[in-house]
Write a protein that holds these residues in place. Structure first.
Motif, PDB file in Angstrom:
ATOM      1  N   ALA A  91       0.840  -1.197   0.000  1.00  0.00           N
ATOM      2  CA  ALA A  91       0.000   0.000   0.000  1.00  0.00           C
ATOM      3  C   ALA A  91       0.878   1.252   0.000  1.00  0.00           C
ATOM      4  CB  ALA A  91      -0.914  -0.004   1.217  1.00  0.00           C
ATOM      5  N   LEU A  92       1.920   1.229   0.839  1.00  0.00           N
ATOM      6  CA  LEU A  92       2.827   2.378   0.885  1.00  0.00           C
ATOM      7  C   LEU A  92       3.572   2.549  -0.433  1.00  0.00           C
ATOM      8  CD1 LEU A  92       4.177   1.906   4.492  1.00  0.00           C
ATOM      9  CD2 LEU A  92       3.004   3.924   3.630  1.00  0.00           C
ATOM     10  N   GLN A  93       3.941   1.402  -1.031  1.00  0.00           N
ATOM     11  CA  GLN A  93       4.633   1.484  -2.323  1.00  0.00           C
ATOM     12  C   GLN A  93       3.710   2.038  -3.399  1.00  0.00           C
ATOM     13  OE1 GLN A  93       6.191  -2.656  -2.365  1.00  0.00           O
ATOM     14  NE2 GLN A  93       8.088  -1.687  -2.977  1.00  0.00           N
ATOM     15  N   ASP A  94       2.445   1.591  -3.389  1.00  0.00           N
ATOM     16  CA  ASP A  94       1.478   2.115  -4.359  1.00  0.00           C
ATOM     17  C   ASP A  94       1.380   3.628  -4.231  1.00  0.00           C
ATOM     18  OD1 ASP A  94       0.950  -0.344  -5.269  1.00  0.00           O
ATOM     19  OD2 ASP A  94      -0.934  -0.612  -4.193  1.00  0.00           O
ATOM     20  N   MET A 150      12.221   6.040  -2.876  1.00  0.00           N
ATOM     21  CA  MET A 150      10.860   5.946  -2.364  1.00  0.00           C
ATOM     22  C   MET A 150      10.530   4.521  -1.927  1.00  0.00           C
ATOM     23  SD  MET A 150       9.691   8.885  -2.186  1.00  0.00           S
ATOM     24  CE  MET A 150      11.331   9.523  -1.965  1.00  0.00           C
ATOM     25  N   ASP A 151      11.056   3.521  -2.661  1.00  0.00           N
ATOM     26  CA  ASP A 151      10.875   2.132  -2.232  1.00  0.00           C
ATOM     27  C   ASP A 151      11.481   1.926  -0.852  1.00  0.00           C
ATOM     28  OD1 ASP A 151       9.370   0.673  -4.049  1.00  0.00           O
ATOM     29  OD2 ASP A 151      11.037   0.519  -5.458  1.00  0.00           O
ATOM     30  N   THR A 156      10.940   1.393   4.994  1.00  0.00           N
ATOM     31  CA  THR A 156      11.323   1.887   6.308  1.00  0.00           C
ATOM     32  C   THR A 156      10.096   2.345   7.089  1.00  0.00           C
ATOM     33  OG1 THR A 156      13.333   2.691   5.259  1.00  0.00           O
ATOM     34  CG2 THR A 156      12.889   3.452   7.483  1.00  0.00           C
ATOM     35  N   VAL A 157       9.212   3.076   6.411  1.00  0.00           N
ATOM     36  CA  VAL A 157       8.013   3.570   7.097  1.00  0.00           C
ATOM     37  C   VAL A 157       7.170   2.392   7.584  1.00  0.00           C
ATOM     38  CG1 VAL A 157       5.835   4.783   6.758  1.00  0.00           C
ATOM     39  CG2 VAL A 157       7.955   5.779   5.902  1.00  0.00           C
TER      40      VAL A 157
END
Lengths: 679, 320
Positions: A91-94, A150-151, A156-157
């Motif tokens: 989801a974060l990657q999207d 960003m990946d 990390t997030v």
């Protein structure tokens, strides 16, 4: 007759033999016996050979693999965890890094991310870190590493979010229950002390490879700080404040929510900072199990010996790490100031206004980066970016030059250090019979660290023997010792210089910070070029990795020496050198001991990575076990051996340092007493 | 107060301007609506750590992206770890597999998550090599039986008094330690850590006329720069390498093949055809690999080859 000689006369002769003499005696005996018995009972085991223990561990893995689809533990529990973590990550990657929802680009493009991050940095911290954030994010884009960055950020997030969700409640629980503390502390110790490369194999056994496994690996390493600091923060809460609330009839839950958590907020945010930094340092390791991001680029650089590419990616890692560090630090300072003093009405209103405006701007930027290519894909070529290749090429031509011109020098250094120090030491440690080495270790432990450490030392030695990897452990131990000696010598020398000239310190300290963040893999690449695939390469990489910590500790230790003591020395006519050797270094002995201990632990974690570049021994076995199925069990045993070696070195050096400190205390007192006796 | 109102007004004006600017609609369209054929989606390709494999991956990725509009994810992984990706769904295809019968047994037969998708056309050879100057000066050195005679010259700081046999990445397929032991050679295996470290070592050895013997393989572009000489080991026969600890024979000749995730092959993605059909020669691979090794980007190196071989690429794309 003076009191001193009376005291000495009443002591039996063997009491008068001082500790340094005992240590020297043990070492001489070791050298003599080791030379006589050299090559006997070394318990050597060829790389492809395995012991029954290794084979049964491999069998466990095969069993797990063949029952993965059917056993409820795997198909149910572990798969659910994997899928859950996986969907959070994707989801974060999207959102920021991967094409999603049938679009060729992520939902939020570069402009949106930059503005959002800057706004967030302002809201949580201050204007300065906001500017730093904007500059940092644009810089990684210019390096041509936007998507990779960003990946990495998404991973990390995800890991930090999960660490906080689990870690903060756990920290609270640990603070409130002594039983929980006793149970959790050793687990946290192990989580942090275990070299990360070591738990990759068991981890992939349960969670396979891919982003979820990478996030879980990161989580394991990154969670301890937030648990510890949450617990610390809550325990530090003023007892009087607690008593007051309790007397007003607050329930335990109210107490926690209204008194303990708010008062511990700053410490908890420091924990979040440390957890974030720890998570970020796992970027590289995550790449080994198909975690996307900057680690992949460094890995490519390593396998192609492309120093430039590895360096550019390393630079992006450092930039992002510095941004994250400063923002979370600023956030903890803000937590402190808002807690301590109400800010005046005027500033608060201005700030609110800026926040509202910034929020609106952020919304626009998000919309733009959602809708337009120019705001979505970072400008510049996909590979290399605007300046990435320039940096690559500059670094590559510098290293090529160095490699060609310095080759005779590095070759000579390699030969001198290897034949003069590493090989003789290794012959002594790894080629002496195992019982001799055990006896020496126990004797040294007894003399330097005291009887109580004997138990830990014996257990560790027994475990090393049981692992079937005694000889490899001893080879690794040799590299660790050599690297630690170099780290301590260089660290103290540099530390003394820095402590004496604040100006040099301000110039060098940011580099030290950066060096600590740079993944150890990045160091390996240029050193392999310079020193070839040798143990020395791994040792040098370990030294570079451990130096910043040691230097910082030494500088702080020397700075902590009371100025009055130094003044007294100067007044009595001591030279600068005398001040350093007779006053400052002895006075900062605790810091030096701590520095040596920390240096040792850092060195150990990198020596493993040395397995990738010809350093052999345990590190190689861990890497091989991870990538060759028939060596799985052996790799696992090697990982365990590294941990045991770490515990042995850590506990014994700590105990020895404590003991030296106590003795110093006693001696000073005695000296003072006898001085008064004279008068 | 007045000051603040001015600020607010300026801000409002800026916002209004920005909104007006954005009112003209988006230029990003969803990819499925623009593509003419069936949507391809994402293809995850494992990239194992040697440049020949990188060449395969670069060309296949380029074809999938430009001809079929797929999104290709390249993942740098070691050989065996890539296979694990079939179980987790992280990896869709391995483009250059060297043997690994044990893994085929495990992932294809037992776990049923992977399938074989044919050969790449590349012939793989693994063996021991020496730099050309050495073979010229000491012709008998290319026989393993004579190696002990020269062991002392092969000594390095790392080889513990024996001759050094330089191996590559710790993850590579190798029997070298067993070979050294079973052939009674006075050598020690030292791991260079990567393909490039091996290449660098061979290059230095040739330039400076130093003794070096090491693990190497074909197809590899470097052999056209410096034609390393193969050292003969006892001939390979079927099954002589069955017990890894008792191996005393040369490496098997490999027909390199492709392995894919079963579910991916059944997904109906147009990428499946290309992956099934992909096949080329050692020379093709070496040409692309050389460009990549010379720091050309994957995309440029692949484009160069694809543009020069339109018929071959068309054949890969053809659904038979």
């Amino acid at each position: 007759m003076t009191t001193a000689t009376v005291a000495a006369g009443s002591v039996p002769w063997w009491r008068r033999v001082t500790r340094p003499w005992i240590v020297a005696g043990i070492l001489v005996a070791w050298v003599v016996l080791g030379t006589l018995l050299r090559g006997r009972d070394t318990m050597a085991l060829a790389t492809q050979d395995t012991t029954p223990l290794h084979n049964s561990l491999t069998d466990v893995r095969n069993w797990v693999d063949s029952h993965r689809a059917t056993a409820p533990l795997f198909s149910g529990v572990l798969d659910t965890i994997r899928t859950g973590v996986g969907s959070l990550t994707s989801a974060l990657q999207d959102l920021i890094s991967q094409p999603s929802f049938d679009r060729p680009v992520p939902l939020i493009g570069w402009l949106g991310v930059v503005v959002l991050a800057t706004f967030g940095a302002y809201a949580l911290g201050n204007l300065r870190v906001a500017i730093l954030t904007a500059a940092g994010f644009v810089a990684v884009g210019l390096l041509g590493l936007w998507q990779e960055s960003m990946d990495t950020l998404a991973l990390t997030v995800a890991a930090v979010l999960l660490s906080l969700v689990i870690g903060i409640p756990l920290g609270v629980y640990v603070a409130l229950s002594p039983t929980a503390e006793r149970l959790v502390t050793p687990v946290l110790d192990t989580m942090q002390a275990m070299p990360t490369l070591v738990y990759l194999a068991p981890l992939t056994l349960f969670f396979l490879i891919g982003p979820p496994a990478a996030v879980i690996a990161t989580l394991i390493y990154a969670m301890p700080p937030v648990v510890r600091l949450t617990a610390l923060g809550i325990r530090q809460v003023n007892a009087a404040a607690l008593e007051a609330s309790r007397s007003l009839g607050a329930t335990r839950w109210q107490l926690l929510r209204t008194v303990q958590l708010p008062m511990a907020k700053r410490t908890i945010v420091v924990g979040i900072n440390q957890t974030t930094m720890a998570a970020f340092s796992m970027v590289m390791i995550a790449a080994l199990i198909a975690g996307p991001g900057l680690g992949q680029t460094v890995l490519q650089g390593l396998s192609a010996l492309d120093v430039g590419r590895a360096f550019t990616a390393g630079l992006a890692i450092v930039i992002l790490a510095i941004v994250l560090d400063r923002v979370t630090t600023a956030a903890s300072e803000r937590a402190e100031t808002t807690y301590r003093a109400g800010v005046n009405e005027q500033t608060r209103r201005t700030r609110r206004l800026i926040l509202a405006g910034g929020g609106a701007l952020t919304a626009i930027a998000l919309y733009l980066s959602y809708s337009y290519y120019w705001a979505s894909t970072f400008p510049g070529p996909k590979r290399g970016g605007v300046i990435g290749f320039t940096v690559d090429d500059a670094v590559n031509s510098a290293t090529d030059w160095a490699r060609h011109t310095l080759h005779p020098v590095t070759d000579a250094i390699t030969k001198v250090v290897t034949y003069g120090l590493i090989n003789p030491l290794q012959a002594l440690i790894a080629e002496s019979p195992w019982y001799l080495v055990c006896a020496v270790v126990l004797a040294l432990t007894w003399t330097l660290a005291g009887e109580r450490s004997l138990i830990v030392a014996s257990v560790c030695l027994a475990l090393l023997l049981a692992s079937g990897l005694w000889e490899s452990s001893m080879v690794t131990l040799t590299s660790v010792l050599v690297a630690t000696i170099i780290v301590v010598v260089v660290g103290v020398a540099v530390g003394v210089v820095l402590a004496h000239s604040p100006r040099v310190d301000t110039v060098i300290r940011p580099e030290l910070d950066a060096a600590q963040v740079l993944p150890a893999f990045v160091y390996l690449v240029p050193f392999v070029g310079l020193f070839g695939p040798t143990r020395l390469t791994a040792i040098i990489a370990a030294v570079v990795f451990a130096l910043p910590v040691v230097i910082k500790i030494v500088v702080d230790g020397i700075r902590a020496v009371p100025p009055a003591t130094v003044e007294a020395g100067i007044a009595s006519g001591s030279s600068r050198w005398q001040i350093i050797t007779k006053v400052q270094l002895p006075q900062s002995r605790n810091a030096l001991a701590l520095g040596a201990n920390q240096g040792l632990i850092y060195v150990l974690s990198v020596v493993v990575i040395g397995g990738l570049v010809g350093a052999g021994a345990l590190g190689y076995l861990v890497v091989a076990g991870f990538s060759q199925s028939e060596l799985f069990g052996k790799g696992l045993a090697a990982g365990a051996a590294i941990v045991v070696l770490g515990i042995l070195l850590d506990r014994v050096t700590q105990a020895a340092a404590r003991r030296a400190q106590d003795r110093e205390h006693r001696l000073t007192k005695q000296r003072q007493r006898s001085k008064w006796g004279f008068q | 107060m007045n000051f603040r109102r001015k600020w607010a007004a300026a801000l409002a004006a800026a916002l209004a301007g920005a909104l007006a600017l954005t009112a003209c609609g988006s230029d990003i369209e969803s990819s499925s609506s623009s593509a003419s054929q069936a949507p391809c989606g994402t293809v995850n390709i494992a990239v194992n750590p040697w440049v020949g494999y990188e060449a395969d991956a670069a060309v296949v990725a380029h074809v999938l992206e430009t001809k079929l509009g797929c999104t290709v994810e390249l993942k740098n992984l070691t050989e065996e770890v890539s296979w694990q990706g079939f179980a987790s769904g992280t990896i869709d295809v391995i483009l250059e597999n060297w043997g690994h019968d044990d893994l085929k047994q495990k992932y294809i037969e037992q776990q049923n998550v992977a399938v074989e998708v044919g050969q790449t056309g590349n012939k793989g050879i693994i063996g021991w090599y020496v730099p050309p100057w050495l073979a010229e000066e000491y012709p008998d050195i290319t026989e393993y039986k004579n190696l002990n005679k020269y062991a002392a010259q092969f000594k390095t700081t790392e080889s513990g008094g024996k001759g050094q046999l330089l191996d590559g990445d710790p993850s590579y397929v190798t029997n070298d330690e067993a070979l050294v032991k079973n052939l009674d050679l006075n050598f020690k295996v030292v791991y260079a850590g990567s393909e490039n470290a091996l290449i660098e070592a061979f290059r230095t050895a040739e330039e400076q006329r130093k003794f070096l013997i090491g693990y190497f393989y074909e197809p590899q572009w470097f052999l056209s720069e410096i034609p390393l000489v193969h050292v003969s080991l006892p001939a390979y026969s079927e099954g002589c390498d069955a017990d890894p600890a008792a191996v005393a024979c040369d490496y098997a000749p490999y027909d390199l093949d492709k392995i894919a995730r079963k579910a991916f092959m059944e997904s109906g993605s147009p990428a499946v055809t290309v992956i099934k059909n992909f096949s080329w020669t050692n020379d093709d691979q070496n040409a692309v690999a050389k460009d990549i090794a010379d720091k050309m980007s994957y995309d440029d190196a692949a484009k160069k080859w694809v543009d020069a071989h339109p018929d071959q690429v068309a054949a890969w794309l053809a659904t038979s």
